[in-house]
Design an enzyme around this catalytic site. Structure first.
Site, mmCIF file in Angstrom:
data_model
loop_
_atom_site.group_PDB
_atom_site.id
_atom_site.type_symbol
_atom_site.label_atom_id
_atom_site.label_comp_id
_atom_site.label_asym_id
_atom_site.label_seq_id
_atom_site.Cartn_x
_atom_site.Cartn_y
_atom_site.Cartn_z
ATOM 1 N N SER A 574 89.126 63.856 5.564
ATOM 2 C CA SER A 574 88.775 62.684 6.001
ATOM 3 C C SER A 574 89.071 61.579 6.421
ATOM 4 O O SER A 574 90.201 61.870 7.097
ATOM 5 C CB SER A 574 88.120 61.923 4.009
ATOM 6 O OG SER A 574 86.599 60.840 4.170
ATOM 7 N N ASP A 660 77.307 66.661 8.947
ATOM 8 C CA ASP A 660 78.464 65.559 8.239
ATOM 9 C C ASP A 660 77.494 64.152 9.084
ATOM 10 O O ASP A 660 78.356 63.538 10.360
ATOM 11 C CB ASP A 660 79.514 66.096 8.892
ATOM 12 C CG ASP A 660 80.939 65.180 7.580
ATOM 13 O OD1 ASP A 660 79.947 64.071 7.232
ATOM 14 O OD2 ASP A 660 81.974 65.230 7.804
ATOM 15 N N HIS A 706 80.074 66.070 5.119
ATOM 16 C CA HIS A 706 81.496 66.183 4.705
ATOM 17 C C HIS A 706 82.871 66.129 3.282
ATOM 18 O O HIS A 706 82.552 65.321 1.984
ATOM 19 C CB HIS A 706 80.747 64.092 4.539
ATOM 20 C CG HIS A 706 82.565 63.584 4.440
ATOM 21 N ND1 HIS A 706 82.846 63.397 6.127
ATOM 22 C CD2 HIS A 706 83.389 62.440 4.060
ATOM 23 C CE1 HIS A 706 84.006 62.165 5.978
ATOM 24 N NE2 HIS A 706 84.474 61.764 4.359
#
Length: 717
Positions: A574, A660, A706
């Site tokens: 991330s 995502d 994600h």
């Protein structure tokens, strides 16, 4: 929602006409590992719990694996991928490339998968489901089902099944949150699909024949004010700005009770430990405002505690008609515990109860009738501070040196005499401990199925960064490893949003250490390991400090004989992709490989698109390049995508998620395209025979969203 409700009603009729009572099931001693992450009743993954919403930290962060979801980077149009056909062609090309590449590793992946499954089966029983105790009743979740048992009977094997995601038409969802009304008439259940950000709240009427009472779509957080009044927040475009109240009395109705107007703020709900107040918490990255709902009078308008003041974060607990306030108010701007009367809660009446030492991270706080426990972290070491409201004393308890993370009991009872929690590390499965208020001591649980793993070293180092700042590093390696400079090293980094590196137990980390790897966790500025100032010193115009920290950490590891560049890999997820990607642009010679999961690699273009739902909110972390030319130039100086150039890059492996919403696939595809081109340009320019060209591999996962995958999907990854 209507379809799911009808399916649930249909199931209830079929199911209870057959059984005529609650279904009683016998749980085996080792329950099948859940298909999706088990979450505690505050809504966090059990193996990653840090702080519940509205307690200590703000949860609107763009990080990996936090169940309370984190600001995303989001549905964006890109300049390189200009059309849908081109996007689809690129997607097909990458999927074909992945199939070709992955075929080479079949034997290796088979061996690794078998080893990980073995470790998971060996230690999964230690990851017990969170349990909510109400009098003699215990509620808990396993494998998409919610069970009820009498206290003391949970482990005996006989429990009642209350709810099943599969049987009620939610087979693709997992349970992320449970709230039980005070008199146990209703249960509110938060369901979320792993392929979507959307969540649904199911209201279950309890009793001999549990049945779905209501389905509320797009709900983020919810709390019972009374036994038949529920407050909840609605989520739209990854934002929560409205709070509703719905009743389950004879005259059922729903009404809006609060709306947040500032797009930088995110609203969630919390209930004080003694259930006296429900708090409406409106938080930006740097500022808070809290409104109180008196649970004795749930229809009264919420009362403001303290109007938002720029730079002041605060969160509320309650005890004996006093508000206990965890806040950054006052100097230094770190968290401290203060209190004020309920009737005069303004900042001018806040009195200091306890201030943290410098460079100390407040991980969590639990309020009890006569005590308060602070869970603290300092330079990588964990300890407890126990405040007695009776003797007005503070007892500090240092925890075992191997421990890296706390995992707290879900919603412990306010009047209990013992606080239970677990300690864990990346290579140590959770181990149960308790603190007894009566005995004033720490108790290691007598019955332990999980032994402390002793065949590894935990070493804590300090690297000197460019500006002389000392940056903590936590290192793990096998005790039997010889010639550490020849061993492979996996370096972890994050450094954003004031969030600590995730150091909870993971089977793959233990496997790597057992096979001779060295694991290093670099606690660089921008993260939260040394308190709020550590985050502030690594965000906005200080972002490059985190990059300098990371470089210093890797160089120190090599200098001390922990591996060498040709055996070193760097991993990030991330927002951690910003520093990892930046290092590969500035110092690619320090690592041989980089592994990224759903990486954020184009800061500049994202922060210039204010139409995206969370860009304005995230200006407090990255800055505003549209309003400030200096900020634009500064972001451009470190943005991974912007600084790709022809040079010898390490090999790169990226996992991305087709669904995502935080890191859309288009942005990752652009980054991979540009990186491959730069690596090939460098190889063609140098023109040496046998010149090494790095592997740049993109694995696109059809499931998950994600970094939020089920056990089966994460095992495949």
């Amino acid at each position: 929602a209507l379809r799911n409700l009808l399916q649930g009603l249909s199931f209830s009729i079929r199911y209870y006409s057959k059984s005529k009572r609650l279904q009683t099931v016998c749980l085996p001693s080792k329950i099948k590992p859940p298909k999706c992450p088990i979450l505690d009743c505050s809504g966090h993954t059990l193996t990653q719990r840090t702080v519940p919403p509205g307690s200590i930290l703000l949860w609107r962060y763009f990080s990996c694996k936090e169940e309370i979801k984190i600001p995303s980077k989001r549905k964006q149009n890109t300049s390189i991928i200009t059309s849908e056909p081109l996007y689809k062609n690129l997607l097909k090309s990458e999927q074909k490339n992945w199939n070709d590449v992955s075929a080479r590793y079949k034997a290796m992946t088979k061996r690794i998968k078998e080893k990980l499954e073995e470790l998971h089966n060996k230690y999964t029983f230690s990851l017990a489901s969170p349990r909510i105790k109400f009098g003699n009743n215990v509620y808990f979740e396993e494998d998409g089902c919610i069970f009820l048992s009498k206290a003391g009977d949970v482990d005996e094997g006989s429990v009642d099944l209350l709810f099943s995601t599969e049987d009620h038409g939610f087979s693709n969802a997992f349970i992320r949150r449970m709230r039980i009304s005070p008199n146990e008439t209703y249960m509110a259940i938060g369901l979320k699909s792993e392929n979507s950000e959307e969540a649904t709240c199911i209201i279950l009427k309890l009793g001999h024949f549990p049945a779905m009472e209501k389905v509320i779509p797009n709900v983020f957080s919810f709390e019972w004010a009374t036994s038949d009044v529920l407050y909840y927040t609605s989520q739209k475009d990854l934002k929560c700005q409205n709070v509703f109240m719905t009743t389950f009395t004879d005259q059922k109705h729903t009404k809006l009770v609060y709306t947040e107007q500032d797009p930088r703020f995110f609203v969630d709900l919390h209930c004080t430990k003694d259930r006296r107040f429900l708090t409406i918490n409106s938080n930006s990255k740097t500022t808070s405002e809290v409104w109180l709902v008196d649970c004795r009078h749930p229809f009264k308008l919420p009362a403001l505690v303290q109007a938002r003041t720029k730079g002041v974060i605060y969160h509320i607990e309650h005890r004996n008609n006093e508000l206990y306030i965890v806040t950054t108010y006052g100097e230094p701007a770190e968290y401290k515990l203060m209190k004020a009367p309920v009737a005069s809660s303004g900042m001018e009446n806040w009195q200091l109860v306890y201030a943290l030492e410098k460079k100390t991270k407040l991980v969590d706080l639990e309020m009890f009738s006569d005590h308060c426990i602070m869970f603290l972290k300092n330079a990588g070491h964990l300890y407890l501070n126990v405040l007695s409201f009776v003797s007005h004393s503070v007892q500090s308890i240092k925890l075992p040196t191997w421990a890296c993370e706390f995992e707290l009991e879900s919603r412990p009872e306010h009047t209990t005499s013992t606080c239970y929690f677990q300690l864990t590390s990346p290579v140590q499965p959770p181990k149960c401990f308790a603190y007894s208020f009566k005995e004033n001591n720490l108790i290691e649980q007598a019955v332990q199925e999980v032994p402390i793993i002793l065949n590894y070293h935990t070493t804590r180092l300090l690297a000197k960064s460019e500006d002389e700042t000392l940056v903590p590093i936590t290192v793990f390696h096998n005790m039997n490893s010889k010639e550490l400079h020849r061993k492979p090293l996996l370096v972890h980094v994050y450094g954003a949003y004031g969030i600590d590196l995730n150091m909870t137990f993971k089977e793959e980390k233990l496997m790597l250490v057992e096979e001779g790897w060295i694991l290093a966790y670099c606690h660089v500025r921008g993260g939260g390991e040394l308190g709020l100032s550590w985050h502030k010193d690594g965000c906005q115009h200080n972002k490059l400090k985190g990059l300098c920290d990371l470089k210093a950490c890797i160089m120190l590891l090599h200098e001390l004989g922990f591996s060498q560049p040709k055996y070193t890999a760097l991993t990030a997820a991330s927002a951690g992709g910003v520093l990892a990607g930046a290092l590969c642009n500035t110092n690619p010679e320090l690592v041989r490989a980089m592994v990224l999961q759903a990486p954020f690699v184009d800061v500049l273009s994202t922060m210039m698109k204010t139409h995206l739902p969370l860009t304005i909110e995230e200006q407090e972390e990255w800055g505003d390049p549209l309003a400030d030319e200096k900020c634009m130039k500064y972001i451009k100086s470190y943005c991974p995508y912007q600084n790709i150039k022809p040079q010898c890059y390490p090999s790169v492996f990226i996992t991305a998620y087709e669904n995502d919403q935080r890191i859309p696939l288009t942005g990752v595809l652009r980054y991979v395209q540009k990186l491959r081109k730069a690596a090939l340009d460098h190889a063609s320019r140098t023109g040496k025979k046998g010149n090494w060209v790095p592997n740049i591999i993109l694995d696109i996962q059809a499931n998950g969203s994600h970094c939020d995958s089920s056990w089966e999907d994460s095992l495949n990854e």
